[in-house]
Design a protein around this motif. Sequence first.
Motif, PDB file in Angstrom:
ATOM      1  N   ALA A  88       1.104   3.932  -2.990  1.00 45.01           N
ATOM      2  CA  ALA A  88       0.790   5.333  -2.679  1.00 45.01           C
ATOM      3  C   ALA A  88       1.895   6.260  -3.163  1.00 45.01           C
ATOM      4  N   ASP A 115      -5.949   5.847  -3.336  1.00 42.50           N
ATOM      5  CA  ASP A 115      -7.021   5.502  -2.397  1.00 42.50           C
ATOM      6  C   ASP A 115      -7.997   6.676  -2.248  1.00 42.50           C
ATOM      7  N   ASN A 129      -3.761  -4.125  -6.953  1.00 44.15           N
ATOM      8  CA  ASN A 129      -4.849  -3.319  -6.405  1.00 44.15           C
ATOM      9  C   ASN A 129      -5.548  -4.040  -5.256  1.00 44.15           C
ATOM     10  N   ALA A 147       0.829  -1.212   0.000  1.00 42.69           N
ATOM     11  CA  ALA A 147       0.000   0.000   0.000  1.00 42.69           C
ATOM     12  C   ALA A 147       0.860   1.256   0.000  1.00 42.69           C
ATOM     13  N   ASP A 169      -5.388  -2.145  -1.871  1.00 36.36           N
ATOM     14  CA  ASP A 169      -6.729  -1.616  -1.574  1.00 36.36           C
ATOM     15  C   ASP A 169      -6.959  -0.277  -2.258  1.00 36.36           C
ATOM     16  N   THR A 170      -6.509  -0.187  -3.515  1.00 38.80           N
ATOM     17  CA  THR A 170      -6.696   1.025  -4.295  1.00 38.80           C
ATOM     18  C   THR A 170      -7.750   0.793  -5.370  1.00 38.80           C
TER      19      THR A 170
END
Length: 204
Positions: free
Chosen positions: A99, A175, A146, A95, A150-151
């Motif tokens: 990011a 996100d 993804n 993540a 968790d995007t």
Amino acid sequence: MDAETTAAVRYTAALLEHSGHTVEPVRLPVTRGWADDFIQLWALLADLIGTAGKLTFGRSFDPAEFDGLTSGLRAHHRANLHRTPAALWRLRGTAAAVAGMFAKHELILSPVLCHTTPKLGYLSPTVEFDELMTRLTNYVGFTPINNVADTPAISLPMGISEAGMPIGVQLSAADGDERTLLESAFELEAAHRFPSTTDRRSTV
């Protein structure tokens, strides 16, 4: 990526550039070993289902009825149990790595899948497990990132293969930035009629 999938991605990039976007190549923040970690996570989930299935689904649940893929994943996890903690630790860093990409770019353009739709049976759970995992790894090369990070992402039908099957192109965003995804998808739809499976020739 095969030639038809690559062409669909490049065609989409050209449309975005024509609409005023700046497009440049980037390297995804994962290594080949990341796929092994993801398979270890997948195998862990299969093992947990097999172990706790009766508690979740009732006494009639029988892991002996698992198909070849699920039973193979469960066996893979049990044979590599010692690798699970480190794999999960490395996956937790996904993540933050993803990011970091969105600190410089609003969207990431990629295929949905690495090659066009295979023939029926190519990914059958009756295929020998090691061969099936190789086929899956070489086919599903982008969407797991993804899933772990968790995007949000959106799949768009940007082409039709010579075999008459849709070719999906994916846009991914940071996100919470679904708005940029949807706006860009509408922009692409306005510039390019999304093909249907009745279109028997490639549109890219």
